[in-house]
Design a protein around this motif. Structure first.
Motif, PDB file in Angstrom:
ATOM      1  N   ARG A  66       0.827  -1.206   0.000  1.00  0.00           N
ATOM      2  CA  ARG A  66       0.000   0.000   0.000  1.00  0.00           C
ATOM      3  C   ARG A  66       0.864   1.259   0.000  1.00  0.00           C
ATOM      4  O   ARG A  66       0.585   2.216  -0.727  1.00  0.00           O
ATOM      5  N   ARG A  69       2.165   1.659  -3.552  1.00  0.00           N
ATOM      6  CA  ARG A  69       1.185   1.958  -4.590  1.00  0.00           C
ATOM      7  C   ARG A  69       0.406   3.249  -4.335  1.00  0.00           C
ATOM      8  O   ARG A  69      -0.075   3.885  -5.281  1.00  0.00           O
ATOM      9  N   VAL A  70       0.238   3.608  -3.060  1.00  0.00           N
ATOM     10  CA  VAL A  70      -0.606   4.759  -2.738  1.00  0.00           C
ATOM     11  C   VAL A  70       0.204   5.879  -2.093  1.00  0.00           C
ATOM     12  O   VAL A  70       0.323   6.969  -2.633  1.00  0.00           O
ATOM     13  N   ALA A  73       3.466   6.658  -4.216  1.00  0.00           N
ATOM     14  CA  ALA A  73       3.303   6.773  -5.669  1.00  0.00           C
ATOM     15  C   ALA A  73       2.987   8.219  -6.036  1.00  0.00           C
ATOM     16  O   ALA A  73       2.241   8.901  -5.319  1.00  0.00           O
ATOM     17  N   GLY A  76      -0.672   8.388  -6.346  1.00  0.00           N
ATOM     18  CA  GLY A  76      -1.401   7.452  -5.501  1.00  0.00           C
ATOM     19  C   GLY A  76      -2.453   8.099  -4.629  1.00  0.00           C
ATOM     20  O   GLY A  76      -3.627   7.697  -4.635  1.00  0.00           O
ATOM     21  N   ARG A  77      -2.065   9.108  -3.870  1.00  0.00           N
ATOM     22  CA  ARG A  77      -3.023   9.751  -2.974  1.00  0.00           C
ATOM     23  C   ARG A  77      -4.092  10.518  -3.740  1.00  0.00           C
ATOM     24  O   ARG A  77      -5.254  10.553  -3.334  1.00  0.00           O
ATOM     25  N   THR A  79      -5.361   9.836  -6.814  1.00  0.00           N
ATOM     26  CA  THR A  79      -6.353   8.930  -7.406  1.00  0.00           C
ATOM     27  C   THR A  79      -7.225   8.285  -6.334  1.00  0.00           C
ATOM     28  O   THR A  79      -8.414   8.044  -6.561  1.00  0.00           O
ATOM     29  N   GLU A  80      -6.660   8.010  -5.154  1.00  0.00           N
ATOM     30  CA  GLU A  80      -7.477   7.474  -4.068  1.00  0.00           C
ATOM     31  C   GLU A  80      -8.550   8.482  -3.660  1.00  0.00           C
ATOM     32  O   GLU A  80      -9.727   8.131  -3.509  1.00  0.00           O
TER      33      GLU A  80
END
Length: 387
Positions: A66, A69-70, A73, A76-77, A79-80
């Motif tokens: 995690r 990827r988040v 990245a 990452g944050r 797109t979340e």
């Protein structure tokens, strides 16, 4: 540890793997034909009486995944948070979960989740290759036939809920805003900041600039799904399409390239249930996200106004058919397709049915589908500004 994989590998298995998407968890294995019964016996035992060993070391692995990827990245944050704002369905949750999910996850929680979601009513198995159907049926009955699963658990049936959503359907969009929120799954109203639009999220990231336009669309199964996917492919299915060919490569345009990059994802973040058709665009160096968004809208509105040309549609049909039929050349890919169509449409024959639907698609039907999805007042707009 990993005795299951080690045993199958010793017996000649290759390609053992598992993946998880928003719609399903998939397990893969390729074996010699004379190891079919061994696989049946081991796989049945693994699902009927699982033992969750090495839980806490595996949690550490997933936590690190995690972070990679988040948290670490470049996008990452963002797109979340975009998904949390743009969706109000379960699709808004990241596959890998939120950071605080790990704190309360123990052996009991994992066992309960497995019993709830990994039972016989939710399982689809496909075997492709040099096997005899009667032998498969006999072994399946022997090792799986009396498996009942947990009491009261109902199987998932995406096909029963695949209804078309109107462009600004209540309940599909989450909360709009322009400032960052916590990554714990709760998003509060943050106001409209620098934009007067609803359904708008603008934030900074270490990657960018980038434009994201999310449009509510139905599940991508059945006739409506084929039409939506075809409309998306007309926009950006290959190098000769409208967004990539005209806006990125400058084909047939006196203005030349107007975007650095573009993509259209029909099934964001999943396909089995209603979600988003996601259009992204990267501005040219020195250009603005507002101008890039305008380029995207220009191509979309051109499609809505005139629909695809017969030649465009013929090319998309040919490429889609080649992609689906090409899967038949690989046992693993074909098995994956068969299980997907059987689970999501109720029958593996859904694959053949989709090819028939594709052949009958007309430019007018694609235009109507595009108009039902790519409505300006239905879009959730995201702007990524580079830090």
């Amino acid at each position: 540890p990993n005795a299951y994989g080690a045993l199958l590998s010793r017996e000649g298995a290759v390609g053992l793997n598992a993946t998880t998407s928003q719609d399903a968890t998939r397990y893969f294995a390729s074996l010699p034909v004379n190891k079919l019964e061994l696989w049946m016996a081991l796989e049945a035992e693994r699902f009927r009486a699982p033992v969750f060993r090495s839980l806490y070391p595996e949690k550490k692995v997933i936590e690190e995944e995690r972070r990679m990827r988040v948290d670490d990245a470049p996008l990452g944050r963002y797109t979340e948070q975009y998904s949390l704002r743009a969706l109000a369905t379960n699709y808004r949750r990241p596959i890998i979960g939120f950071a605080q999910d790990f704190d309360g996850l123990g052996r009991r929680e994992v066992a309960n989740f497995f019993a709830q979601h990994y039972g016989p009513r939710s399982l689809t198995v496909a075997l492709v290759g040099d096997v005899e159907p009667e032998a498969v049926r006999r072994l399946a009955t022997k090792y799986w036939g009396d498996w009942q699963g947990a009491a009261g658990v109902q199987g998932s049936n995406p096909a029963a809920t695949n209804t078309l959503l109107a462009p600004a359907a209540p309940g599909l969009f989450g909360t709009a805003g322009t400032s960052s929120s916590s990554s714990n799954g709760s998003v509060g109203a943050t106001g409209n900041g620098s934009s007067s639009r609803d359904k708008f999220y603008r934030d900074f990231a270490s990657a960018g600039p980038l434009v994201m336009l999310g449009f509510p669309r139905p599940a991508l199964m059945g006739e409506q799904g084929v039409l939506v996917q075809t409309a998306c492919d007309v926009l950006n299915g290959s190098r000769s399409t409208r967004l990539f060919g005209r806006a990125v490569l400058g084909q047939g345009s006196e203005a030349g390239p107007r975007l650095l990059g573009a993509s259209v994802t029909a099934g964001y973040p999943g396909e089995a249930r209603p979600g988003l058709a996601l259009v992204t665009a990267v501005p040219l160096q020195g250009d603005t996200v507002e101008r890039a968004e305008g380029v995207v809208w220009g191509e979309i509105e051109d499609l809505l106004g005139g629909g695809p040309a017969p030649g465009e549609l013929a090319r998309v049909k040919k490429e889609t058919r080649m992609s689906l039929l090409g899967a038949a050349l690989n046992n693993s890919t074909m098995a994956s397709l068969l299980t997907t169509y059987h689970a999501m449409t109720g029958s593996w024959r859904g694959l053949n049915d989709e090819l028939g639907v594709l052949d009958a698609v007309t430019p007018e039907a694609v235009r109507a589908a595009a108009q039902s999805v790519f409505a300006r007042d239905g879009a959730f707009v995201g702007h990524v500004i580079r830090k």
